[in-house]
Design a protein around this motif. Structure first.
Motif, PDB file in Angstrom:
ATOM      1  N   THR A 299       0.807  -1.222   0.000  1.00 38.22           N
ATOM      2  CA  THR A 299       0.000   0.000   0.000  1.00 38.22           C
ATOM      3  C   THR A 299       0.836   1.266   0.000  1.00 38.22           C
ATOM      4  O   THR A 299       0.296   2.352  -0.196  1.00 38.22           O
ATOM      5  N   ARG A 300       2.152   1.145   0.259  1.00 37.94           N
ATOM      6  CA  ARG A 300       2.989   2.345   0.266  1.00 37.94           C
ATOM      7  C   ARG A 300       3.149   2.921  -1.129  1.00 37.94           C
ATOM      8  O   ARG A 300       3.295   4.130  -1.302  1.00 37.94           O
ATOM      9  N   VAL A 301       3.142   2.069  -2.120  1.00 33.23           N
ATOM     10  CA  VAL A 301       3.353   2.505  -3.499  1.00 33.23           C
ATOM     11  C   VAL A 301       2.021   2.919  -4.094  1.00 33.23           C
ATOM     12  O   VAL A 301       1.046   2.156  -4.061  1.00 33.23           O
ATOM     13  N   TYR A 302       1.984   4.138  -4.621  1.00 33.25           N
ATOM     14  CA  TYR A 302       0.767   4.621  -5.284  1.00 33.25           C
ATOM     15  C   TYR A 302       1.186   5.386  -6.525  1.00 33.25           C
ATOM     16  O   TYR A 302       2.042   6.286  -6.465  1.00 33.25           O
ATOM     17  N   ASN A 303       0.572   5.043  -7.634  1.00 35.49           N
ATOM     18  CA  ASN A 303       0.851   5.706  -8.902  1.00 35.49           C
ATOM     19  C   ASN A 303      -0.473   6.015  -9.577  1.00 35.49           C
ATOM     20  O   ASN A 303      -1.240   5.097  -9.902  1.00 35.49           O
ATOM     21  N   PRO A 304      -0.801   7.283  -9.784  1.00 40.17           N
ATOM     22  CA  PRO A 304      -2.084   7.619 -10.417  1.00 40.17           C
ATOM     23  C   PRO A 304      -2.151   7.281 -11.894  1.00 40.17           C
ATOM     24  O   PRO A 304      -3.245   7.316 -12.481  1.00 40.17           O
ATOM     25  N   TYR A 305      -1.020   6.964 -12.500  1.00 39.32           N
ATOM     26  CA  TYR A 305      -0.992   6.624 -13.927  1.00 39.32           C
ATOM     27  C   TYR A 305      -1.234   5.126 -14.104  1.00 39.32           C
ATOM     28  O   TYR A 305      -0.888   4.329 -13.234  1.00 39.32           O
ATOM     29  N   PRO A 306      -1.803   4.682 -15.201  1.00 36.74           N
ATOM     30  CA  PRO A 306      -2.347   5.479 -16.317  1.00 36.74           C
ATOM     31  C   PRO A 306      -3.765   5.982 -16.077  1.00 36.74           C
ATOM     32  O   PRO A 306      -4.209   6.901 -16.732  1.00 36.74           O
ATOM     33  N   ALA A 307      -4.481   5.330 -15.124  1.00 32.69           N
ATOM     34  CA  ALA A 307      -5.841   5.760 -14.809  1.00 32.69           C
ATOM     35  C   ALA A 307      -5.929   6.030 -13.314  1.00 32.69           C
ATOM     36  O   ALA A 307      -5.370   5.282 -12.494  1.00 32.69           O
ATOM     37  N   LEU A 308      -6.641   7.075 -12.949  1.00 37.02           N
ATOM     38  CA  LEU A 308      -6.740   7.491 -11.551  1.00 37.02           C
ATOM     39  C   LEU A 308      -7.563   6.478 -10.760  1.00 37.02           C
ATOM     40  O   LEU A 308      -8.684   6.124 -11.141  1.00 37.02           O
ATOM     41  N   THR A 309      -6.985   5.999  -9.654  1.00 39.07           N
ATOM     42  CA  THR A 309      -7.660   5.036  -8.781  1.00 39.07           C
ATOM     43  C   THR A 309      -7.565   5.516  -7.337  1.00 39.07           C
ATOM     44  O   THR A 309      -6.725   6.360  -6.998  1.00 39.07           O
ATOM     45  N   TRP A 310      -8.405   4.952  -6.485  1.00 38.18           N
ATOM     46  CA  TRP A 310      -8.379   5.296  -5.068  1.00 38.18           C
ATOM     47  C   TRP A 310      -7.230   4.542  -4.385  1.00 38.18           C
ATOM     48  O   TRP A 310      -7.067   3.349  -4.568  1.00 38.18           O
ATOM     49  N   PRO A 311      -6.392   5.217  -3.594  1.00 39.29           N
ATOM     50  CA  PRO A 311      -5.251   4.541  -2.966  1.00 39.29           C
ATOM     51  C   PRO A 311      -5.698   3.557  -1.885  1.00 39.29           C
ATOM     52  O   PRO A 311      -6.724   3.754  -1.226  1.00 39.29           O
ATOM     53  N   ALA A 312      -4.904   2.512  -1.716  1.00 45.25           N
ATOM     54  CA  ALA A 312      -5.176   1.511  -0.675  1.00 45.25           C
ATOM     55  C   ALA A 312      -4.660   2.012   0.678  1.00 45.25           C
ATOM     56  O   ALA A 312      -3.804   2.893   0.752  1.00 45.25           O
ATOM     57  N   PHE A 313      -5.197   1.428   1.733  1.00 41.11           N
ATOM     58  CA  PHE A 313      -4.816   1.842   3.081  1.00 41.11           C
ATOM     59  C   PHE A 313      -4.780   0.613   3.981  1.00 41.11           C
ATOM     60  O   PHE A 313      -5.727  -0.184   3.999  1.00 41.11           O
ATOM     61  N   ASP A 314      -3.652   0.456   4.693  1.00 40.17           N
ATOM     62  CA  ASP A 314      -3.490  -0.643   5.633  1.00 40.17           C
ATOM     63  C   ASP A 314      -3.618  -0.085   7.050  1.00 40.17           C
ATOM     64  O   ASP A 314      -2.927   0.876   7.422  1.00 40.17           O
ATOM     65  N   ILE A 315      -4.481  -0.678   7.853  1.00 41.34           N
ATOM     66  CA  ILE A 315      -4.792  -0.139   9.175  1.00 41.34           C
ATOM     67  C   ILE A 315      -3.586  -0.240  10.105  1.00 41.34           C
ATOM     68  O   ILE A 315      -3.344   0.659  10.931  1.00 41.34           O
ATOM     69  N   LEU A 316      -2.784  -1.317  10.003  1.00 39.83           N
ATOM     70  CA  LEU A 316      -1.611  -1.450  10.853  1.00 39.83           C
ATOM     71  C   LEU A 316      -0.558  -0.405  10.509  1.00 39.83           C
ATOM     72  O   LEU A 316       0.084   0.175  11.404  1.00 39.83           O
ATOM     73  N   THR A 317      -0.381  -0.147   9.214  1.00 42.73           N
ATOM     74  CA  THR A 317       0.584   0.867   8.794  1.00 42.73           C
ATOM     75  C   THR A 317       0.151   2.252   9.247  1.00 42.73           C
ATOM     76  O   THR A 317       0.961   3.047   9.723  1.00 42.73           O
ATOM     77  N   GLY A 318      -1.147   2.547   9.106  1.00 42.01           N
ATOM     78  CA  GLY A 318      -1.631   3.840   9.560  1.00 42.01           C
ATOM     79  C   GLY A 318      -1.553   4.006  11.065  1.00 42.01           C
ATOM     80  O   GLY A 318      -1.236   5.095  11.570  1.00 42.01           O
ATOM     81  N   THR A 319      -1.803   2.922  11.800  1.00 45.46           N
ATOM     82  CA  THR A 319      -1.704   2.989  13.259  1.00 45.46           C
ATOM     83  C   THR A 319      -0.267   3.205  13.702  1.00 45.46           C
ATOM     84  O   THR A 319      -0.009   3.893  14.701  1.00 45.46           O
ATOM     85  N   ALA A 320       0.686   2.617  12.977  1.00 50.43           N
ATOM     86  CA  ALA A 320       2.093   2.796  13.337  1.00 50.43           C
ATOM     87  C   ALA A 320       2.521   4.254  13.258  1.00 50.43           C
ATOM     88  O   ALA A 320       3.372   4.708  14.021  1.00 50.43           O
ATOM     89  N   LEU A 321       1.910   5.015  12.334  1.00 51.41           N
ATOM     90  CA  LEU A 321       2.250   6.432  12.212  1.00 51.41           C
ATOM     91  C   LEU A 321       1.914   7.218  13.471  1.00 51.41           C
ATOM     92  O   LEU A 321       2.525   8.256  13.742  1.00 51.41           O
ATOM     93  N   LEU A 322       0.961   6.744  14.230  1.00 52.88           N
ATOM     94  CA  LEU A 322       0.563   7.452  15.446  1.00 52.88           C
ATOM     95  C   LEU A 322       1.648   7.419  16.517  1.00 52.88           C
ATOM     96  O   LEU A 322       1.545   8.136  17.516  1.00 52.88           O
ATOM     97  N   GLY A 323       2.681   6.595  16.312  1.00 52.13           N
ATOM     98  CA  GLY A 323       3.796   6.618  17.246  1.00 52.13           C
ATOM     99  C   GLY A 323       4.535   7.933  17.258  1.00 52.13           C
ATOM    100  O   GLY A 323       5.187   8.290  18.253  1.00 52.13           O
ATOM    101  N   LEU A 324       4.428   8.697  16.179  1.00 46.39           N
ATOM    102  CA  LEU A 324       5.053  10.018  16.128  1.00 46.39           C
ATOM    103  C   LEU A 324       4.297  11.055  16.944  1.00 46.39           C
ATOM    104  O   LEU A 324       4.751  12.193  17.062  1.00 46.39           O
ATOM    105  N   LEU A 325       3.150  10.689  17.503  1.00 45.15           N
ATOM    106  CA  LEU A 325       2.390  11.615  18.348  1.00 45.15           C
ATOM    107  C   LEU A 325       2.841  11.610  19.804  1.00 45.15           C
ATOM    108  O   LEU A 325       2.298  12.374  20.607  1.00 45.15           O
ATOM    109  N   LEU A 326       3.801  10.765  20.146  1.00 39.66           N
ATOM    110  CA  LEU A 326       4.238  10.709  21.534  1.00 39.66           C
ATOM    111  C   LEU A 326       4.821  12.030  22.048  1.00 39.66           C
ATOM    112  O   LEU A 326       4.659  12.342  23.228  1.00 39.66           O
ATOM    113  N   PRO A 327       5.521  12.845  21.227  1.00 39.70           N
ATOM    114  CA  PRO A 327       5.923  14.166  21.743  1.00 39.70           C
ATOM    115  C   PRO A 327       4.746  15.022  22.188  1.00 39.70           C
ATOM    116  O   PRO A 327       4.870  15.822  23.123  1.00 39.70           O
TER     117      PRO A 327
END
Length: 334
Positions: A299-327
């Motif tokens: 899901t990290r790789v997204y390319n709008p070419y050749p036709a525009l599509t909706w990007p995929a999203f992984d819940i574990l990957t998105g949850t891991a980003l919340l670790g940067l909220l600890l500050p």
């Protein structure tokens, strides 16, 4: 105040995450985390030295990048409009895919800008100077002086504009900027001369010159030549000897810097303690970086070419980003 090393680890995790993905959902989530951190650590009594806030930066950069890419790229299946082909450079179809790809580039630049804005707000310049090798401390001091001159120059510009406005001066043409530029230039030169005299009176960098008087320069040159020769050998398929020369050259340069730094006097007036809050921020950065790198790789790789599509999203990957909220949580607990 958190330790500067914890903030550098946090910044490295944010930059790695932003660099390995073009998924707009992840970039938007990361930008939201960064903006939340900026709102939390910003003090009302401490004005920012950045000319633009990340939000305003996004308003300029994202549309501009989208328009430029749409005008110069002709790839994509969803045609929004067509510019006459006889127009040079920009003539041709305008596609939604090219517009989206340009907007993604602008979103990435905004995310990087926001990450460095957090570092600018959270870490004073003198704390970052401590990470510079002692052998380069004159360069670090000069850089810190140049950085601290920026807000002083901005304040002087405002004072000169107010003084000129009281005298009835108006900015209408390019020539009207001369009464603003000359006092600013003269004031800057006066501050530079006063600072240079003060540093010379205190013997600035005198000990560093003595420290470099030995054979460290010869060893450094030999290390650079070894690195150059090792790189050439690796390019010529002599990987074994090339790697040996690269290692020897790198070790020579690191050892030279260490020896030169040992000869430079160093005094620490106040040490920033490393406590549980620093461990929490560092751990959250590692969780965010490792979670983003090891989960949801597809899901990290997204390319709008050749036709525009909706990007995929992984819940574990998105949850891991919340670790940067600890500050933010650490700042709220202070």
């Amino acid at each position: 105040m958190l330790h500067a090393a914890a903030w550098l680890v946090w910044l490295a995790a944010a930059l790695i995450i932003a660099s390995v993905t073009r998924n707009p959902l992840y970039l938007t989530l990361l930008l939201a985390v960064l903006m939340t951190t900026i709102r939390t650590i910003r003090r009302p009594e401490t004005p920012s030295t950045a000319p633009l806030a990340p939000g305003r930066f996004a308003l300029y950069v994202i549309p501009l990048a989208a328009i430029i890419n749409a005008l110069l790229s002709r790839v994509g299946e969803t045609v929004l409009c067509t510019i006459p082909t006889n127009w040079p450079l920009i003539g041709g179809p305008i596609t939604a895919e090219a517009l989206t790809y340009g907007a993604l580039n602008g979103l990435l630049l905004t995310t990087l800008f926001a990450a460095f804005t957090v570092l600018n707000l959270a870490v004073p310049v003198h704390d970052l100077i401590r990470f510079v090798p002692r052998a380069f401390y004159p360069v670090a001091v000069i850089t810190s002086i140049a950085v601290t001159f920026v807000p002083t120059t901005l304040r002087q510009i405002q004072q000169i504009r107010e003084a000129q406005a009281i005298r009835g001066h108006r900015m209408r043409r390019l020539r009207d900027w001369l009464p603003l530029f000359m006092p600013l230039l003269i004031g800057g030169l006066e501050r530079a001369l006063q600072l240079a005299e003060a540093l010379a009176a205190r013997g600035f960098a005198a000990e560093t010159v003595k420290a470099r008087a030995g054979g460290t320069q010869t060893i450094s040159i030999a290390g650079l030549l070894a690195i150059l020769g090792g790189g050439l050998l690796v390019a010529w398929q002599e990987v074994r000897w090339g790697t040996v020369l690269l290692g020897v050259g790198g070790a020579a340069i690191v050892g030279t810097l260490w020896l030169a730094g040992r000869r430079v006097p160093h005094t620490t007036y106040r040490r920033t303690p490393w406590g549980y809050r620093e461990w929490l921020v560092t751990g959250g950065a590692f969780v965010a970086g490792a979670g983003f790198l090891f989960f949801g790789q597809a899901t990290r790789v997204y390319n709008p070419y050749p036709a525009l599509t909706w990007p995929a999203f992984d819940i574990l990957t998105g949850t891991a980003l919340l670790g940067l909220l600890l500050p933010v949580l650490v700042a709220e607990s202070e």
